[in-house]
Design a protein around this motif. Structure first.
Motif, mmCIF file in Angstrom:
data_model
loop_
_atom_site.group_PDB
_atom_site.id
_atom_site.type_symbol
_atom_site.label_atom_id
_atom_site.label_comp_id
_atom_site.label_asym_id
_atom_site.label_seq_id
_atom_site.Cartn_x
_atom_site.Cartn_y
_atom_site.Cartn_z
ATOM 1 N N THR A 70 18.537 11.987 5.151
ATOM 2 C CA THR A 70 17.881 10.967 4.327
ATOM 3 C C THR A 70 16.786 10.266 5.107
ATOM 4 N N VAL A 71 17.060 9.941 6.369
ATOM 5 C CA VAL A 71 16.026 9.320 7.205
ATOM 6 C C VAL A 71 14.851 10.271 7.388
ATOM 7 N N LYS A 72 15.157 11.540 7.623
ATOM 8 C CA LYS A 72 14.088 12.532 7.792
ATOM 9 C C LYS A 72 13.258 12.651 6.518
ATOM 10 N N LYS A 73 13.893 12.576 5.353
ATOM 11 C CA LYS A 73 13.154 12.660 4.092
ATOM 12 C C LYS A 73 12.151 11.506 3.967
ATOM 13 N N VAL A 74 12.577 10.311 4.366
ATOM 14 C CA VAL A 74 11.687 9.150 4.296
ATOM 15 C C VAL A 74 10.527 9.293 5.273
ATOM 16 N N VAL A 75 10.825 9.706 6.507
ATOM 17 C CA VAL A 75 9.775 9.876 7.507
ATOM 18 C C VAL A 75 8.760 10.924 7.046
ATOM 19 N N ASP A 76 9.248 12.020 6.473
ATOM 20 C CA ASP A 76 8.338 13.057 5.969
ATOM 21 C C ASP A 76 7.460 12.525 4.842
ATOM 22 N N ALA A 77 8.027 11.666 3.987
ATOM 23 C CA ALA A 77 7.249 11.107 2.881
ATOM 24 C C ALA A 77 6.104 10.245 3.398
ATOM 25 N N TYR A 78 6.363 9.431 4.414
ATOM 26 C CA TYR A 78 5.301 8.601 4.979
ATOM 27 C C TYR A 78 4.284 9.438 5.751
ATOM 28 N N THR A 79 4.736 10.503 6.394
ATOM 29 C CA THR A 79 3.806 11.401 7.075
ATOM 30 C C THR A 79 2.856 12.045 6.076
ATOM 31 N N THR A 80 3.410 12.482 4.938
ATOM 32 C CA THR A 80 2.584 13.086 3.891
ATOM 33 C C THR A 80 1.595 12.082 3.323
ATOM 34 N N LEU A 81 2.049 10.837 3.108
ATOM 35 C CA LEU A 81 1.162 9.796 2.592
ATOM 36 C C LEU A 81 0.017 9.534 3.564
ATOM 37 N N GLY A 89 -7.486 11.856 -0.131
ATOM 38 C CA GLY A 89 -6.870 12.188 -1.414
ATOM 39 C C GLY A 89 -6.587 10.998 -2.298
ATOM 40 N N LEU A 90 -6.559 9.792 -1.707
ATOM 41 C CA LEU A 90 -6.314 8.572 -2.488
ATOM 42 C C LEU A 90 -7.559 7.702 -2.589
ATOM 43 N N GLY A 91 -8.706 8.303 -2.313
ATOM 44 C CA GLY A 91 -9.950 7.563 -2.438
ATOM 45 C C GLY A 91 -10.347 6.883 -1.142
ATOM 46 N N PRO A 92 -11.524 6.267 -1.107
ATOM 47 C CA PRO A 92 -12.013 5.604 0.112
ATOM 48 C C PRO A 92 -11.287 4.292 0.373
ATOM 49 N N GLN A 93 -11.533 3.721 1.529
ATOM 50 C CA GLN A 93 -10.962 2.433 1.896
ATOM 51 C C GLN A 93 -11.346 1.376 0.860
ATOM 52 N N GLY A 94 -10.349 0.652 0.349
ATOM 53 C CA GLY A 94 -10.608 -0.386 -0.641
ATOM 54 C C GLY A 94 -10.501 0.062 -2.079
ATOM 55 N N ARG A 99 -5.242 1.281 -2.366
ATOM 56 C CA ARG A 99 -4.656 -0.039 -2.139
ATOM 57 C C ARG A 99 -3.246 -0.125 -2.711
ATOM 58 N N ARG A 100 -3.051 0.473 -3.889
ATOM 59 C CA ARG A 100 -1.700 0.471 -4.480
ATOM 60 C C ARG A 100 -0.732 1.271 -3.622
ATOM 61 N N ALA A 101 -1.190 2.385 -3.083
ATOM 62 C CA ALA A 101 -0.301 3.219 -2.270
ATOM 63 C C ALA A 101 0.080 2.536 -0.966
ATOM 64 N N GLU A 102 -0.854 1.761 -0.404
ATOM 65 C CA GLU A 102 -0.604 1.139 0.894
ATOM 66 C C GLU A 102 0.054 -0.223 0.797
#
Length: 298
Positions: A70-81, A89-94, A99-102
């Motif tokens: 479960t911990v590895k799944k979370v770490v992988d999700a943040y690595t992918t993000l 892939g989520l647009g430029p800064q701002g 902003r919603r993702a971060e």
């Protein structure tokens, strides 16, 4: 070469209940771990595991390996993000999307896939059953089914983790197989030319023609249905539009995959190579009318 194999579990009602309870608990635990990772900024799996491990075992009753997975799944999700953000892939800064993702921790659906390793999931290929860990204990002799060639590949080449997935009221296990790749023919006796298009998805130099009329009709029908749903302006309609778009993409991928497999089979049987026309940059080279955009760029 990595190939993903999916098999369908055939659990009894009691086993299905245990799997559902386990999946929900693991994803609630993943939400807690995700919140800790977001608040502390910890990205190392070992460090994050030291912080949350005891809580996962006491509060969610996870065994050692499910807690680690479960911990590895979370770490992988943040690595992918993070990788998605760096790639734009989520647009430029701002941008609003970035902003919603971060601005909040990653959340996990209650029925999101849960990884299992060989310590908590074992396969009995001859009996076509698995033994799988749940919160209610180890469930042994759970039958599974799949295509014969997939099952043979699974028994011979499976490596690493398998994901427990609940989809459409059914249970699946998805495993990765490391299949040896056939040697590349670097000296073909001849070439098969392949011309790609819209009316004809592919036309080979042998005269084989793979028409795209049915796929085009399916796309037009889906476009009308999406327009009807979008006109409703409701949250339910928006969800249905997304589901329909994903279904259409999967169908188009399936059609293209079938065509490519047939062409590759012919090339392999005749000892020839495959030559494709160069289509990179076509979006910059053409200026289609509005009616042509969906057909050219979908």
């Amino acid at each position: 070469m990595k190939i993903v194999v999916q098999v369908k579990l055939l659990p009894s009602p009691e086993v299905a209940t245990a799997l559902s309870t386990t999946l929900h608990a693991c994803n609630r635990a993943a939400d807690i771990v995700s919140g800790v990772a977001y608040e502390t900024g910890i990205t190392s799996r070992n460090e994050l595991q030291r912080v949350v491990y005891a809580r996962l075992k006491t509060e969610f009753r996870l065994a050692a390996q499910p807690a680690v997975r479960t911990v590895k799944k979370v770490v992988d999700a943040y690595t992918t993000l993070s990788a998605n953000i760096r790639a734009g892939g989520l647009g430029p800064q701002g941008s609003n999307r970035r902003r919603r993702a971060e601005s909040k921790p990653i959340r996990f659906r209650s029925d999101a896939a849960q990884p299992y390793d060989d310590r908590i999931l074992s396969w009995q290929h001859e009996a076509r059953t698995v033994s799988i860990w749940t919160l209610a204990g180890r469930m042994k002799g759970v039958p599974f089914a799949g295509f014969p060639d997939h099952l043979a590949m699974l028994a011979k080449y499976r490596q690493g983790e398998s994901d427990l997935v609940y989809r459409g009221g059914m249970w699946f296990l998805i495993a990765v197989c490391e299949v040896p790749q056939a040697p590349l023919d670097v000296d073909p006796v001849d070439w098969i030319g392949v011309d790609r298009g819209i009316a004809n998805l592919a036309t080979t130099s042998d005269g084989d023609n793979y028409q795209g009329r049915r796929l085009a009709r399916y796309r037009r029908w889906n476009a009308r249905k999406r327009a009807e749903l979008q006109a409703k302006h409701t949250r339910s309609a928006t969800r249905r539009v997304k589901r329909r778009a994903k279904r259409e993409a999967r169908h188009a991928t399936h059609v293209n995959h079938k065509i490519s497999k047939e062409i590759v089979a012919v090339a392999r049987r005749t000892g020839r190579g495959i030559a494709l026309e160069e289509l990179s940059g076509i979006r910059d080279r053409v200026r289609p009318s509005r009616d042509q955009r969906a057909a050219l760029f979908s």
